[in-house]
Design an enzyme around this catalytic site. Structure first.
Site, PDB file in Angstrom:
ATOM      1  CE  LYS A  49      -5.456   3.043  -2.445  1.00  0.00           C
ATOM      2  NZ  LYS A  49      -4.571   2.417  -1.457  1.00  0.00           N
ATOM      3  CG  HIS A  50     -10.687   3.001  -2.087  1.00  0.00           C
ATOM      4  ND1 HIS A  50     -10.108   4.254  -2.019  1.00  0.00           N
ATOM      5  CD2 HIS A  50      -9.930   2.196  -1.316  1.00  0.00           C
ATOM      6  CE1 HIS A  50      -9.047   4.212  -1.214  1.00  0.00           C
ATOM      7  NE2 HIS A  50      -8.909   2.978  -0.767  1.00  0.00           N
ATOM      8  CG  HIS A  76      -9.840   1.903   7.842  1.00  0.00           C
ATOM      9  ND1 HIS A  76      -9.790   2.925   6.926  1.00  0.00           N
ATOM     10  CD2 HIS A  76      -8.830   1.059   7.517  1.00  0.00           C
ATOM     11  CE1 HIS A  76      -8.791   2.710   6.080  1.00  0.00           C
ATOM     12  NE2 HIS A  76      -8.199   1.589   6.418  1.00  0.00           N
ATOM     13  NE  ARG A 121      -5.622   7.083   1.267  1.00  0.00           N
ATOM     14  CZ  ARG A 121      -6.399   6.047   1.562  1.00  0.00           C
ATOM     15  NH1 ARG A 121      -7.404   6.207   2.434  1.00  0.00           N
ATOM     16  NH2 ARG A 121      -6.224   4.881   0.983  1.00  0.00           N
ATOM     17  CG  ASP A 151     -10.106  -1.246   1.211  1.00  0.00           C
ATOM     18  OD1 ASP A 151      -8.953  -1.535   1.602  1.00  0.00           O
ATOM     19  OD2 ASP A 151     -10.571  -0.098   1.285  1.00  0.00           O
ATOM     20  NE  ARG A 171       0.757   1.266   4.254  1.00  0.00           N
ATOM     21  CZ  ARG A 171      -0.029   2.090   4.941  1.00  0.00           C
ATOM     22  NH1 ARG A 171       0.486   2.947   5.806  1.00  0.00           N
ATOM     23  NH2 ARG A 171      -1.331   2.073   4.767  1.00  0.00           N
ATOM     24  CG  ASP A 218      -2.027   0.970   1.179  1.00  0.00           C
ATOM     25  OD1 ASP A 218      -2.203   1.587   0.119  1.00  0.00           O
ATOM     26  OD2 ASP A 218      -2.737   1.133   2.191  1.00  0.00           O
TER      27      ASP A 218
END
Length: 491
Positions: free
Chosen positions: A175-176, A188, A145, A260, A83, A75
């Site tokens: 995405k998404h 989330h 984002r 996801d 990351r 990701d």
């Protein structure tokens, strides 16, 4: 639940092949290597798995020694969501900064440079870019984002990003789907709902995904969102009407469809990860992403057995599982075809500098003495995580030795910052001021008492610029902080 044999039978291997699990540690655990030998074809990496490029290269080599064609996913959006550089902040600005520049060639170049860095470390599948149109300024999970709030801008930069990333031999996962931009809830934590007319969804939210398909995006990630005009009953990840009828049928997409994270509360809190995974495969998904929070052999075993049991009971057609597994294997065969083009050195910093919006625009008298940086810190976006450093303090300390930084939050943030700063000039750093009333109050307090305060907005610059100098970076990547610090210190 019955535990099925782990041998080489086709059904069991296909059930493992469609999983994209994570794991803990910086080397592959024994259970993961064993599952790769049994048919697991994808592995997901997160910040917890990475300490350096050398370590990451050794890790991916370890995985490929067990399964040569493994998809190693990450990701890595750049910008706030990194990351590779989770402990330092990213060398690349994120989507919102690239959208602010609005140079598709630059976006393509940044994505290629990021892709080269991933490919050099053995990563061949990136859960990026975000093609969401950030039409709701209060969106708690997308924000910077996104390339922006204009569907046409988002569409052209999504296509450029896909092209640049894949030219480095790394599969893009746009995405998404069908678009997470008009949400006020973080998936989330709960299931977001988008109540919009079909015509608006078509013109606004689907436009970037059409562009990604035209650009050849090798994968698409579904959103855990409910869009009643598309499916009144099930979230997109579990909706046959959205994944198969719309994405496959109407839009003509033939690549890999990835979910996801199935452990996110929008799915796990209502359906559970086992039932959710079965429903997602039946709806048209090809790969099940799990591992952001669940990262162990027990999770893999439970999901494998749930898929096998669903086929045997007739809940999930065996042909659907076989088709999904074949798509995963086909993508693994595609990856690795890279362009030889080299990336410009420091292209990320170049882009971050171009993304700045500075108010007032007339010449500014640079700071020459140590400053006090007051970082007004909101609760971390779960997708971003709270372990990645952000702000301008570190860069200003390098340019103006003696500069200090303090972190403040809540109703007393303004008075506390004033006390801590003492006689030093203040640089107030905010992130999405428009979403946090306490942040606005803190700036009011500072500017009323210290009108020479410099304000740096590192989120979406929705609030009106104010302060002796206002810098909007359009993101909180390390290079965005450096670009802002250069302006403040006149470097």
């Amino acid at each position: 639940m019955t535990t099925f044999a782990t041998g080489s039978d086709t059904l069991t291997r296909d059930a493992l092949t469609v999983l994209q699990p994570g794991f803990t540690g910086t080397t592959a655990p024994d259970w993961l290597l064993r599952r790769l030998g049994e048919g697991l074809a994808s592995v997901g990496l997160f910040g917890r798995n990475i300490t350096s490029p050398e370590q990451l290269s050794a890790l991916t080599a370890q995985l490929r020694a067990e399964h040569e064609d493994v998809l190693v996913a990450i990701d890595e959006e750049g910008g706030d969501v990194t990351r590779l550089e989770v402990r330092t902040g990213s060398s690349f600005p994120g989507n919102h900064a690239l959208g602010a520049v609005d140079d598709v060639d630059l976006t393509r170049e940044v994505a290629h440079a990021l892709g080269r860095r991933l490919a050099d470390c053995g990563v061949n599948f990136n859960w990026a870019p975000s093609a969401d149109v950030n039409s709701n300024p209060g969106n708690p999970v997308i924000g910077v984002r996104s390339f922006g709030a204009d569907p046409e801008l988002v569409a052209r930069h999504t296509a450029a990003y896909v092209t640049g990333l894949q030219s480095a031999g790394v599969a893009a996962c746009t995405k998404h789907f069908p678009g997470h931009g008009d949400t006020a809830v973080d998936s989330h934590l709960a299931l977001p709902r988008i109540d919009a007319e079909r015509s608006l969804v078509e013109a606004r939210d689907l436009a970037p995904f059409r562009a990604a398909i035209a650009a050849g995006s090798r994968a698409m990630m579904s959103a855990h969102i409910l869009v009643p005009v598309l499916d009144p009953d099930r979230p997109a990840t579990l909706s046959h009407g959205i994944l198969t009828d719309l994405l496959r049928g109407e839009l003509g997409y033939d690549g890999l469809i990835v979910t996801d994270g199935m452990e996110m509360r929008a799915i796990a809190g209502t359906y559970g990860i086992e039932q959710g995974s079965v429903l997602a495969l039946a709806a048209g998904a090809d790969a099940i992403c799990v591992g952001g929070g669940l990262a162990d052999d027990e999770t893999v075993r439970r999901l494998r057995d749930a898929l096998v049991a669903a086929v045997r009971s007739g809940t999930l057609p065996e042909a659907r599982l076989a088709d999904a597994a074949s798509r995963v294997r086909a993508l693994a065969r595609w990856t690795g075809t890279a362009s030889a083009a080299e990336a410009r050195p420091d292209v990320g910093l170049i882009a971050a500098r171009r993304a700045l919006t500075v108010t007032p625009s007339e010449p500014y008298e640079p700071a020459t003495r140590p400053l006090y940086v007051a970082a007004f810190t909101p609760m971390a976006n779960i997708a971003v995580g709270d372990e990645t450093p952000w702000g301008v303090g570190a860069e200003l300390s390098r340019l103006l030795p003696g500069t200090e930084t303090g972190t403040f939050t809540g109703d007393n943030a303004g008075p506390s910052a004033l006390t801590a700063a003492g006689p030093h000039r203040i640089v107030a750093v905010v992130r999405d001021e428009h979403r946090h009333p306490w942040m606005t109050t803190a700036l009011d307090t500072l500017l009323r008492t210290r009108p020479d305060t410099i304000v740096v907005e590192m989120g979406v610059p929705q609030s009106a610029p104010r302060g002796a100098l206002h810098i909007a970076t359009h993101g909180a990547a390390r290079v965005c902080g450096r670009a802002a610090a250069e302006i403040i210190a006149g470097k």
